[in-house]
Design a protein around this motif. Structure first.
Motif, PDB file in Angstrom:
ATOM      1  N   TRP A  25      24.093  -3.262 -16.209  1.00  0.00           N
ATOM      2  CA  TRP A  25      25.360  -4.016 -15.560  1.00  0.00           C
ATOM      3  C   TRP A  25      26.332  -4.133 -16.286  1.00  0.00           C
ATOM      4  N   ILE A  26      27.414  -4.465 -15.851  1.00  0.00           N
ATOM      5  CA  ILE A  26      28.792  -4.786 -16.359  1.00  0.00           C
ATOM      6  C   ILE A  26      29.111  -6.392 -16.695  1.00  0.00           C
ATOM      7  N   ASP A  27      29.138  -6.529 -17.977  1.00  0.00           N
ATOM      8  CA  ASP A  27      29.227  -8.139 -18.199  1.00  0.00           C
ATOM      9  C   ASP A  27      30.577  -8.400 -17.735  1.00  0.00           C
ATOM     10  N   LYS A  28      30.704  -9.977 -18.073  1.00  0.00           N
ATOM     11  CA  LYS A  28      31.925 -10.510 -17.661  1.00  0.00           C
ATOM     12  C   LYS A  28      33.082 -10.202 -18.710  1.00  0.00           C
ATOM     13  N   ASP A  29      33.032  -9.444 -19.674  1.00  0.00           N
ATOM     14  CA  ASP A  29      33.957  -8.902 -20.522  1.00  0.00           C
ATOM     15  C   ASP A  29      34.079  -7.354 -20.409  1.00  0.00           C
ATOM     16  N   GLY A  30      33.551  -6.918 -19.480  1.00  0.00           N
ATOM     17  CA  GLY A  30      33.684  -5.536 -18.996  1.00  0.00           C
ATOM     18  C   GLY A  30      33.025  -4.499 -19.604  1.00  0.00           C
ATOM     19  N   ARG A  31      31.732  -4.957 -20.591  1.00  0.00           N
ATOM     20  CA  ARG A  31      30.851  -4.010 -21.531  1.00  0.00           C
ATOM     21  C   ARG A  31      29.834  -3.736 -20.485  1.00  0.00           C
ATOM     22  N   LYS A  32      29.390  -2.400 -20.612  1.00  0.00           N
ATOM     23  CA  LYS A  32      28.179  -2.132 -20.028  1.00  0.00           C
ATOM     24  C   LYS A  32      26.837  -2.486 -20.781  1.00  0.00           C
ATOM     25  N   VAL A  33      25.870  -3.228 -20.272  1.00  0.00           N
ATOM     26  CA  VAL A  33      24.828  -3.783 -20.747  1.00  0.00           C
ATOM     27  C   VAL A  33      23.429  -3.122 -20.216  1.00  0.00           C
ATOM     28  N   PHE A  34      22.665  -2.611 -21.119  1.00  0.00           N
ATOM     29  CA  PHE A  34      21.306  -1.939 -20.799  1.00  0.00           C
ATOM     30  C   PHE A  34      20.278  -2.985 -21.132  1.00  0.00           C
ATOM     31  N   GLU A  45      26.203  -9.074  -7.722  1.00  0.00           N
ATOM     32  CA  GLU A  45      25.588  -7.982  -7.580  1.00  0.00           C
ATOM     33  C   GLU A  45      26.488  -6.860  -7.532  1.00  0.00           C
ATOM     34  N   LYS A  46      27.533  -6.714  -7.446  1.00  0.00           N
ATOM     35  CA  LYS A  46      28.447  -5.485  -7.528  1.00  0.00           C
ATOM     36  C   LYS A  46      28.655  -5.028  -9.047  1.00  0.00           C
ATOM     37  N   SER A  47      28.356  -5.973  -9.848  1.00  0.00           N
ATOM     38  CA  SER A  47      28.532  -5.560 -11.289  1.00  0.00           C
ATOM     39  C   SER A  47      27.010  -4.700 -11.809  1.00  0.00           C
ATOM     40  N   ILE A  48      26.218  -4.926 -10.953  1.00  0.00           N
ATOM     41  CA  ILE A  48      24.799  -4.240 -11.278  1.00  0.00           C
ATOM     42  C   ILE A  48      24.897  -2.593 -10.987  1.00  0.00           C
ATOM     43  N   LEU A  49      24.775  -2.008 -11.820  1.00  0.00           N
ATOM     44  CA  LEU A  49      24.886  -0.333 -11.697  1.00  0.00           C
ATOM     45  C   LEU A  49      23.495   0.228 -11.552  1.00  0.00           C
ATOM     46  N   LYS A  50      22.484  -0.269 -12.071  1.00  0.00           N
ATOM     47  CA  LYS A  50      21.141   0.340 -11.901  1.00  0.00           C
ATOM     48  C   LYS A  50      20.066  -0.799 -12.159  1.00  0.00           C
ATOM     49  N   GLU A  51      19.064  -0.622 -11.285  1.00  0.00           N
ATOM     50  CA  GLU A  51      18.023  -1.424 -11.423  1.00  0.00           C
ATOM     51  C   GLU A  51      16.705  -0.862 -11.328  1.00  0.00           C
ATOM     52  N   PRO A  52      15.583  -1.184 -11.868  1.00  0.00           N
ATOM     53  CA  PRO A  52      14.381  -0.568 -11.648  1.00  0.00           C
ATOM     54  C   PRO A  52      13.896  -0.529 -10.147  1.00  0.00           C
ATOM     55  N   GLY A  53      12.957   0.537  -9.879  1.00  0.00           N
ATOM     56  CA  GLY A  53      12.736   0.841  -8.463  1.00  0.00           C
ATOM     57  C   GLY A  53      12.002  -0.422  -7.680  1.00  0.00           C
ATOM     58  N   GLY A  54      11.611  -1.220  -8.544  1.00  0.00           N
ATOM     59  CA  GLY A  54      10.557  -2.203  -8.016  1.00  0.00           C
ATOM     60  C   GLY A  54      11.212  -3.273  -7.226  1.00  0.00           C
ATOM     61  N   PRO A  55      10.340  -4.493  -6.867  1.00  0.00           N
ATOM     62  CA  PRO A  55      11.082  -5.615  -6.142  1.00  0.00           C
ATOM     63  C   PRO A  55      12.048  -6.167  -7.253  1.00  0.00           C
ATOM     64  N   ARG A  56      12.999  -6.770  -6.731  1.00  0.00           N
ATOM     65  CA  ARG A  56      14.079  -7.460  -7.607  1.00  0.00           C
ATOM     66  C   ARG A  56      13.428  -8.928  -7.933  1.00  0.00           C
ATOM     67  N   PRO A  57      13.349  -9.544  -9.068  1.00  0.00           N
ATOM     68  CA  PRO A  57      12.930 -10.906  -9.137  1.00  0.00           C
ATOM     69  C   PRO A  57      14.107 -11.785  -8.951  1.00  0.00           C
ATOM     70  N   ALA A  58      13.937 -12.738  -8.403  1.00  0.00           N
ATOM     71  CA  ALA A  58      14.919 -13.977  -8.296  1.00  0.00           C
ATOM     72  C   ALA A  58      16.005 -13.745  -7.294  1.00  0.00           C
ATOM     73  N   ARG A  59      16.584 -12.633  -7.361  1.00  0.00           N
ATOM     74  CA  ARG A  59      17.828 -12.319  -6.649  1.00  0.00           C
ATOM     75  C   ARG A  59      17.329 -11.827  -5.050  1.00  0.00           C
ATOM     76  N   ALA A  60      16.077 -11.376  -5.175  1.00  0.00           N
ATOM     77  CA  ALA A  60      15.679 -10.652  -3.855  1.00  0.00           C
ATOM     78  C   ALA A  60      15.357 -11.733  -2.838  1.00  0.00           C
ATOM     79  N   ALA A  61      14.959 -12.949  -3.191  1.00  0.00           N
ATOM     80  CA  ALA A  61      14.567 -14.139  -2.531  1.00  0.00           C
ATOM     81  C   ALA A  61      15.779 -14.465  -1.386  1.00  0.00           C
ATOM     82  N   ALA A  62      16.894 -14.305  -1.968  1.00  0.00           N
ATOM     83  CA  ALA A  62      18.220 -14.820  -1.283  1.00  0.00           C
ATOM     84  C   ALA A  62      18.293 -13.519  -0.195  1.00  0.00           C
ATOM     85  N   PRO A  63      18.248 -13.989   1.079  1.00  0.00           N
ATOM     86  CA  PRO A  63      18.953 -12.952   2.206  1.00  0.00           C
ATOM     87  C   PRO A  63      20.296 -12.530   1.998  1.00  0.00           C
TER      88      PRO A  63
END
Length: 177
Positions: A25-34, A45-63
């Motif tokens: 993801w890209i943090d608030k300072d514009g740096r790419k974080v792994f 959400e728009k700052s997240i560039l890649k996520e693992p293929g499994g279910p998303r923790p905590a964020r997936a609960a919100a519709p």
């Protein structure tokens, strides 16, 4: 002994699969974080560039806005969610390319302007020299030149008039304002 090697190989393959479960993801300072952990809640959400293929923790609960929370499976929204960061990343790259292009054009324009200013300074200097030379020739002083052999010779009236005519051409060309 062969069984131990096979077990070690299986563990190594499993370990490698865990390494591929990376978040980007890209943090608030514009740096790419792994990371192997999900980003903090304050990362949009728009700052997240890649996520693992499994279910998303905590964020997936919100519709999702406008999404069907009860009827749609979670995997159905994953392609759309994965496409949004790619679009955001490509638009960021497009903006960066446009900025680089604009900077290159500005640098080229500045270089062209500097070249024009250099030519203008040279013309002004040539104009000044030509006017001084014309004043010298019109003053009536005796002017000498060197010939092919390096000897000093006095300039006659025809040569003097030819030189004044050449100087007038320089003045006409370089002294335009």
């Amino acid at each position: 002994m062969k069984m131990h090697k096979l077990l070690l190989l299986a563990v190594a393959c499993t370990w490698a699969m865990g390494a591929s479960a990376q978040w980007q993801w890209i943090d608030k300072d514009g740096r790419k974080v792994f990371s192997d952990r999900p980003p903090p809640q304050d990362i949009p959400e728009k700052s997240i560039l890649k996520e693992p293929g499994g279910p998303r923790p905590a964020r997936a609960a919100a519709p999702a806005a406008g999404g069907d929370a009860a009827g749609a499976p979670q995997g159905a929204t994953a392609p759309a969610a994965a496409a949004a960061p790619k679009l955001a990343a490509s638009s960021t790259k497009d903006r960066e390319l446009e900025q680089k292009k604009a900077a290159a054009e500005a640098a080229e324009a500045a270089k062209a302007k500097a070249g024009q200013e250099k030519i203008a300074r040279a013309r002004a200097e040539n104009c000044t020299r030509a006017r001084q030379a014309k004043a010298t020739f019109e003053s009536g002083r005796i002017i000498t030149q060197s010939n092919d052999k390096g000897e000093r010779v006095f300039m006659d009236e025809a040569a003097r008039n030819a030189e004044v005519k050449r100087i007038d051409g320089i003045i006409a060309n370089d002294c335009k304002r």
